[in-house]
Design a protein around this motif. Structure first.
Motif, PDB file in Angstrom:
ATOM      1  N   ASP A 178       0.853  -1.191   0.000  1.00  0.00           N
ATOM      2  CA  ASP A 178       0.000   0.000   0.000  1.00  0.00           C
ATOM      3  C   ASP A 178       0.893   1.248   0.000  1.00  0.00           C
ATOM      4  N   ILE A 179       0.811   2.063  -1.048  1.00  0.00           N
ATOM      5  CA  ILE A 179       1.716   3.216  -1.146  1.00  0.00           C
ATOM      6  C   ILE A 179       1.451   4.247  -0.061  1.00  0.00           C
ATOM      7  N   ARG A 180       0.199   4.348   0.404  1.00  0.00           N
ATOM      8  CA  ARG A 180      -0.116   5.279   1.501  1.00  0.00           C
ATOM      9  C   ARG A 180       0.596   4.852   2.770  1.00  0.00           C
ATOM     10  N   ALA A 181       0.453   3.562   3.080  1.00  0.00           N
ATOM     11  CA  ALA A 181       1.068   3.040   4.308  1.00  0.00           C
ATOM     12  C   ALA A 181       2.585   3.095   4.228  1.00  0.00           C
ATOM     13  N   LYS A 182       3.149   2.760   3.061  1.00  0.00           N
ATOM     14  CA  LYS A 182       4.615   2.764   2.932  1.00  0.00           C
ATOM     15  C   LYS A 182       5.178   4.168   3.109  1.00  0.00           C
ATOM     16  N   ALA A 183       4.529   5.160   2.489  1.00  0.00           N
ATOM     17  CA  ALA A 183       5.010   6.536   2.632  1.00  0.00           C
ATOM     18  C   ALA A 183       4.958   6.980   4.087  1.00  0.00           C
ATOM     19  N   ALA A 184       3.857   6.648   4.779  1.00  0.00           N
ATOM     20  CA  ALA A 184       3.710   7.051   6.178  1.00  0.00           C
ATOM     21  C   ALA A 184       4.708   6.319   7.071  1.00  0.00           C
ATOM     22  N   ASN A 269      -5.510   5.577  11.949  1.00  0.00           N
ATOM     23  CA  ASN A 269      -4.361   4.780  12.386  1.00  0.00           C
ATOM     24  C   ASN A 269      -4.568   3.286  12.168  1.00  0.00           C
ATOM     25  N   SER A 270      -5.813   2.855  11.925  1.00  0.00           N
ATOM     26  CA  SER A 270      -6.069   1.433  11.692  1.00  0.00           C
ATOM     27  C   SER A 270      -5.374   0.956  10.418  1.00  0.00           C
ATOM     28  N   LEU A 271      -5.211   1.840   9.433  1.00  0.00           N
ATOM     29  CA  LEU A 271      -4.502   1.460   8.209  1.00  0.00           C
ATOM     30  C   LEU A 271      -3.054   1.104   8.524  1.00  0.00           C
ATOM     31  N   ILE A 272      -2.413   1.918   9.355  1.00  0.00           N
ATOM     32  CA  ILE A 272      -1.019   1.663   9.710  1.00  0.00           C
ATOM     33  C   ILE A 272      -0.912   0.432  10.609  1.00  0.00           C
ATOM     34  N   ARG A 273      -1.804   0.325  11.589  1.00  0.00           N
ATOM     35  CA  ARG A 273      -1.766  -0.848  12.481  1.00  0.00           C
ATOM     36  C   ARG A 273      -1.928  -2.142  11.696  1.00  0.00           C
ATOM     37  N   GLY A 274      -2.855  -2.146  10.744  1.00  0.00           N
ATOM     38  CA  GLY A 274      -3.079  -3.357   9.945  1.00  0.00           C
ATOM     39  C   GLY A 274      -1.870  -3.730   9.123  1.00  0.00           C
ATOM     40  N   ASN A 275      -1.215  -2.735   8.525  1.00  0.00           N
ATOM     41  CA  ASN A 275      -0.026  -3.015   7.726  1.00  0.00           C
ATOM     42  C   ASN A 275       1.136  -3.472   8.596  1.00  0.00           C
ATOM     43  N   ILE A 276       1.259  -2.897   9.799  1.00  0.00           N
ATOM     44  CA  ILE A 276       2.307  -3.358  10.712  1.00  0.00           C
ATOM     45  C   ILE A 276       2.076  -4.820  11.093  1.00  0.00           C
ATOM     46  N   LYS A 277       0.823  -5.157  11.359  1.00  0.00           N
ATOM     47  CA  LYS A 277       0.496  -6.537  11.750  1.00  0.00           C
ATOM     48  C   LYS A 277       0.828  -7.518  10.627  1.00  0.00           C
ATOM     49  N   ARG A 278       0.355  -7.223   9.438  1.00  0.00           N
ATOM     50  CA  ARG A 278       0.567  -8.155   8.329  1.00  0.00           C
ATOM     51  C   ARG A 278       2.032  -8.194   7.896  1.00  0.00           C
ATOM     52  N   GLY A 279       2.667  -7.012   7.821  1.00  0.00           N
ATOM     53  CA  GLY A 279       4.057  -6.954   7.380  1.00  0.00           C
ATOM     54  C   GLY A 279       5.012  -7.639   8.342  1.00  0.00           C
ATOM     55  N   SER A 280       4.789  -7.455   9.661  1.00  0.00           N
ATOM     56  CA  SER A 280       5.677  -8.077  10.650  1.00  0.00           C
ATOM     57  C   SER A 280       5.527  -9.596  10.646  1.00  0.00           C
ATOM     58  N   GLY A 284       8.515 -12.119   9.751  1.00  0.00           N
ATOM     59  CA  GLY A 284       8.939 -12.964  10.867  1.00  0.00           C
ATOM     60  C   GLY A 284       9.627 -12.201  11.975  1.00  0.00           C
ATOM     61  N   ILE A 285       9.163 -10.952  12.227  1.00  0.00           N
ATOM     62  CA  ILE A 285       9.734 -10.132  13.297  1.00  0.00           C
ATOM     63  C   ILE A 285       8.643  -9.765  14.287  1.00  0.00           C
ATOM     64  N   PRO A 286       9.009  -9.373  15.521  1.00  0.00           N
ATOM     65  CA  PRO A 286       7.986  -9.027  16.523  1.00  0.00           C
ATOM     66  C   PRO A 286       7.145  -7.837  16.058  1.00  0.00           C
ATOM     67  N   ARG A 287       5.881  -7.881  16.364  1.00  0.00           N
ATOM     68  CA  ARG A 287       4.987  -6.771  16.037  1.00  0.00           C
ATOM     69  C   ARG A 287       5.198  -5.638  17.037  1.00  0.00           C
ATOM     70  N   ILE A 288       5.175  -4.396  16.566  1.00  0.00           N
ATOM     71  CA  ILE A 288       5.312  -3.240  17.448  1.00  0.00           C
ATOM     72  C   ILE A 288       4.135  -2.295  17.240  1.00  0.00           C
ATOM     73  N   ARG A 289       4.015  -1.308  18.135  1.00  0.00           N
ATOM     74  CA  ARG A 289       2.968  -0.296  18.001  1.00  0.00           C
ATOM     75  C   ARG A 289       3.433   0.808  17.056  1.00  0.00           C
ATOM     76  N   ILE A 290       2.490   1.645  16.645  1.00  0.00           N
ATOM     77  CA  ILE A 290       2.849   2.783  15.788  1.00  0.00           C
ATOM     78  C   ILE A 290       3.866   3.670  16.502  1.00  0.00           C
ATOM     79  N   HIS A 291       3.630   3.959  17.786  1.00  0.00           N
ATOM     80  CA  HIS A 291       4.525   4.859  18.521  1.00  0.00           C
ATOM     81  C   HIS A 291       5.925   4.269  18.649  1.00  0.00           C
ATOM     82  N   ASP A 292       6.033   2.937  18.561  1.00  0.00           N
ATOM     83  CA  ASP A 292       7.352   2.312  18.666  1.00  0.00           C
ATOM     84  C   ASP A 292       8.234   2.621  17.465  1.00  0.00           C
ATOM     85  N   LEU A 293       7.653   3.110  16.386  1.00  0.00           N
ATOM     86  CA  LEU A 293       8.473   3.560  15.265  1.00  0.00           C
ATOM     87  C   LEU A 293       9.300   4.779  15.679  1.00  0.00           C
ATOM     88  N   ARG A 294       8.740   5.594  16.561  1.00  0.00           N
ATOM     89  CA  ARG A 294       9.489   6.733  17.121  1.00  0.00           C
ATOM     90  C   ARG A 294      10.654   6.215  17.956  1.00  0.00           C
TER      91      ARG A 294
END
Length: 348
Positions: A178-184, A269-280, A284-294
């Protein structure tokens, strides 16, 4: 404290005089109560709020406190506090006079919360909320002391955090289509900005010539409003990798009719959370929260050897916060100090 029955509407009402904060005497009338008791209770609660005496109920104090804080705190903060109080605090204390709340009452309430299995961080948060409300009564409404002080606290601040290394992030981002999610996600990981700050960004906040972003505001998803950022330090200019800025510019060019004052990211934020869940999961890496990107961004900067002062300026916080929150990530220099001192004693 009389109540009156309205034959026409078949409901009760109250009518009474009170003295407002300017000393003026005024009349108050409230209609539409089904029961006489409800009319009397409303009048009593109203007078308690006006008088602000230490024998007012906790509910009356809470109402005064929140009304005052709404002028001083951000809407999202108020909304979260109200939700917490409604679920965790008011059911236990709302009808009790504040000068009748004892340390034992606080301890009993604490034990109930602890038994529910909440995290240490959340227990600390709800305890601080109760204590803040009662401290407000001590300061402004002559409550002799705060029972929370004698009862002691519960929970604790935890310094544990989750973050991705650069290698983990690279393995994750390959799975984001998803180009929106990747850019964000790239923007969050390589800038360290808060999610609300990113969501508030408009096209004119990007300086594509200088590869920099101006952070001047934040978007509050709870209220769907844009306001001032979290702190005064949050207003800043972030220098960005040209590759990320080129990606953002390409993404913005695909948004039809985008104007300079329009927000670039308008999803939830559900768009980002969903992409983090599926991508992680795919990486094969631990899932993190959006704020954990900071946190991941700060960890990367520490690994690259940048100072707490520079990091604090970049993420819009204080050096003290950086040291308190991320200090354990810095490599220990104690052995290096001992070795250097030893060289002074025993030269090579």
């Amino acid at each position: 404290m009389p109540a009156y029955y309205d034959e026409k509407t078949k409901t009760w009402f109250c009518k009474f005089y009170y003295t407002d904060y300017t000393g003026a005497k005024k009349q108050k009338k409230k209609r539409g109560f089904k029961l006489q008791r409800e009319a009397k209770e409303w009048e009593r609660a109203f007078l308690e709020k006006q008088q602000g005496s230490p024998d007012m109920t906790f509910q009356a104090l809470y109402d005064i406190y929140m009304e005052d804080m709404e002028h001083r705190l951000k809407p999202g903060t108020i909304k979260s506090a109200k939700s917490m109080c409604k679920e965790r605090i008011l059911p236990y204390f709302k009808d009790k006079p504040i000068n009748a709340i004892t340390p034992a009452d606080i301890r009993t309430w604490q034990n109930i919360q602890i038994a529910k299995g909440y995290s240490d961080g959340y227990l600390l948060q709800i305890h601080r909320t109760v204590s803040s409300i009662l401290n407000y009564a001590v300061k402004y409404y002559n409550l002799p002391c705060n029972p929370c002080s004698k009862a002691g606290g519960m929970g604790k601040r935890t310094h544990s955090m989750n973050f991705w290394t650069l290698h983990q992030y690279n393995s994750f981002i390959r799975h984001i289509a998803d180009i929106r999610a990747k850019a964000a996600l790239d923007l969050l990981f390589y800038s360290g900005m808060r999610f609300g700050e990113m969501m508030a960004l408009t096209l004119k906040d990007f300086d594509f010539q200088a590869n920099a972003i101006n952070i001047t505001k934040s978007y509050y998803q709870n209220t769907r409003t844009t306001g001032s950022p979290k702190t005064q330090n949050s207003v800043r200019r972030i220098s960005m990798p040209p590759a990320v800025m080129q990606e953002i510019q390409a993404y913005a060019n695909k948004i039809y009719g985008l104007q300079p004052a329009d927000r670039i990211f308008t999803f939830t934020n559900s768009l980002i959370r969903g992409n983090i869940k599926r991508g992680s999961e795919k990486a094969g890496i631990p899932r993190i929260r959006i704020h954990d990107l900071r946190h991941s961004h700060v960890s990367l900067l520490i690994d690259l050897g940048f100072s707490p002062h520079l990091i604090a300026e970049r993420i819009g916080d204080t050096v003290q916060m950086v040291n308190n929150t991320y200090g354990h990530l810095y490599p220990s220099k104690h052995e290096e100090v001992a070795d250097r001192l030893n060289q002074l004693i025993v030269p090579n």
